[in-house]
Design an enzyme around this catalytic site. Sequence first.
Site, PDB file in Angstrom:
ATOM      1  N   VAL A 115      31.046  55.949  13.951  1.00  0.00           N
ATOM      2  CA  VAL A 115      30.654  55.070  12.681  1.00  0.00           C
ATOM      3  C   VAL A 115      29.397  54.261  13.078  1.00  0.00           C
ATOM      4  O   VAL A 115      28.834  54.261  14.181  1.00  0.00           O
ATOM      5  CB  VAL A 115      31.658  54.217  12.477  1.00  0.00           C
ATOM      6  CG1 VAL A 115      32.939  54.851  11.946  1.00  0.00           C
ATOM      7  CG2 VAL A 115      32.141  53.480  13.793  1.00  0.00           C
ATOM      8  N   ASP A 117      31.529  45.456  19.680  1.00  0.00           N
ATOM      9  CA  ASP A 117      31.631  46.043  18.400  1.00  0.00           C
ATOM     10  C   ASP A 117      32.833  47.006  18.250  1.00  0.00           C
ATOM     11  O   ASP A 117      33.565  46.978  17.117  1.00  0.00           O
ATOM     12  CB  ASP A 117      30.255  46.816  18.132  1.00  0.00           C
ATOM     13  CG  ASP A 117      29.813  47.587  19.166  1.00  0.00           C
ATOM     14  OD1 ASP A 117      30.505  47.983  20.006  1.00  0.00           O
ATOM     15  OD2 ASP A 117      28.853  48.399  18.902  1.00  0.00           O
ATOM     16  N   ASP A 157      35.656  52.232  22.298  1.00  0.00           N
ATOM     17  CA  ASP A 157      35.883  53.680  21.979  1.00  0.00           C
ATOM     18  C   ASP A 157      36.477  54.223  23.362  1.00  0.00           C
ATOM     19  O   ASP A 157      38.060  54.349  23.388  1.00  0.00           O
ATOM     20  CB  ASP A 157      34.527  54.227  21.994  1.00  0.00           C
ATOM     21  CG  ASP A 157      34.435  55.794  21.869  1.00  0.00           C
ATOM     22  OD1 ASP A 157      35.298  56.301  21.206  1.00  0.00           O
ATOM     23  OD2 ASP A 157      33.338  56.179  22.331  1.00  0.00           O
ATOM     24  N   LYS A 216      38.623  52.467  17.960  1.00  0.00           N
ATOM     25  CA  LYS A 216      39.238  53.980  17.758  1.00  0.00           C
ATOM     26  C   LYS A 216      40.337  54.284  18.112  1.00  0.00           C
ATOM     27  O   LYS A 216      40.658  54.211  19.491  1.00  0.00           O
ATOM     28  CB  LYS A 216      37.882  54.783  18.370  1.00  0.00           C
ATOM     29  CG  LYS A 216      36.607  55.052  17.251  1.00  0.00           C
ATOM     30  CD  LYS A 216      35.807  56.013  17.878  1.00  0.00           C
ATOM     31  CE  LYS A 216      34.314  55.704  17.654  1.00  0.00           C
ATOM     32  NZ  LYS A 216      33.355  56.403  18.134  1.00  0.00           N
ATOM     33  N   ARG A 229      21.718  49.829  11.852  1.00  0.00           N
ATOM     34  CA  ARG A 229      22.410  48.588  12.538  1.00  0.00           C
ATOM     35  C   ARG A 229      22.484  47.664  11.340  1.00  0.00           C
ATOM     36  O   ARG A 229      23.348  46.597  11.377  1.00  0.00           O
ATOM     37  CB  ARG A 229      21.636  48.177  13.719  1.00  0.00           C
ATOM     38  CG  ARG A 229      21.767  48.905  14.851  1.00  0.00           C
ATOM     39  CD  ARG A 229      21.341  47.991  16.113  1.00  0.00           C
ATOM     40  NE  ARG A 229      21.167  48.810  17.582  1.00  0.00           N
ATOM     41  CZ  ARG A 229      22.172  49.051  18.297  1.00  0.00           C
ATOM     42  NH1 ARG A 229      23.142  48.762  18.172  1.00  0.00           N
ATOM     43  NH2 ARG A 229      21.843  49.953  19.322  1.00  0.00           N
ATOM     44  N   ASP A 275      24.897  51.661  15.733  1.00  0.00           N
ATOM     45  CA  ASP A 275      23.730  52.652  15.622  1.00  0.00           C
ATOM     46  C   ASP A 275      23.987  54.173  15.637  1.00  0.00           C
ATOM     47  O   ASP A 275      25.044  54.551  16.271  1.00  0.00           O
ATOM     48  CB  ASP A 275      22.459  52.182  16.453  1.00  0.00           C
ATOM     49  CG  ASP A 275      22.986  52.720  17.812  1.00  0.00           C
ATOM     50  OD1 ASP A 275      23.963  52.358  18.393  1.00  0.00           O
ATOM     51  OD2 ASP A 275      22.000  53.532  18.351  1.00  0.00           O
ATOM     52  N   GLY A 310      25.223  46.510  20.030  1.00  0.00           N
ATOM     53  CA  GLY A 310      26.050  46.685  18.728  1.00  0.00           C
ATOM     54  C   GLY A 310      26.812  45.517  18.254  1.00  0.00           C
ATOM     55  O   GLY A 310      27.208  45.567  17.169  1.00  0.00           O
TER      56      GLY A 310
END
Length: 176
Positions: free
Chosen positions: A146, A93, A96, A124, A158, A152, A38
């Site tokens: 997202v 990336d 979360d 997030k 991606r 992805d 990612g």
Amino acid sequence: MKILLTETEIAERVAQLGREITEAYRGRELTVITVMNGAVVFAADLLRKIDLPLQLDSFAASSYENDRSSGKITIRSALKLPVRGRHVLLVDDILDTGLSMKCAMEYFRSLDAASVRTCVLMDKMRKDKVCAHADWVGFRIPDRYVVGYGLDSGEYYRNLPYVGILTDELDGQEKA
Ligand code: IMP
Ligand code: MG
């Protein structure tokens, strides 16, 4: 697809992060470690905005299964460079649940890195984080799934130059 971060917004923020990181580590050498897959697009752009001698390594980890956090981290490939005594900057990336970042931080500390700091493109805003902090955050975003700019859904999207929310993820009101 609803666009959340445009290509231009991302480029400007990435350049700014690069300048801040360059200042923070001035006079030191860096090992940038990216989390595959990612972070690969973000890291490629960020690296070129960091004006310092640096080494690059990567490892693969995954916590997501079918677009949902599985609650456990699987490390699928290991580092190639020694990190003992090195200043490590982990580039991911998105933060979360924070589980991946927490596990990665613990792993690198156990390898006796001189320091371990973190940079994520997105954070997030969710309340149940296990690791709430990254040293550099590109954007704070709503708690939605997202895609794009490296992220992805089922391994697709991606290659999008922007970050967006798939319209399937949106409710009727936001879709309009
Ligand atoms: P965490 O361990 O729950 O923080 O999850 C981190 C990893 O899950 C990230 O590095 C991403 O690869 C993936 N992930 C989390 N949220 C999203 C998302 O909204 N879209 C795509 N991938 C995501
Ligand atoms: Mg990841």
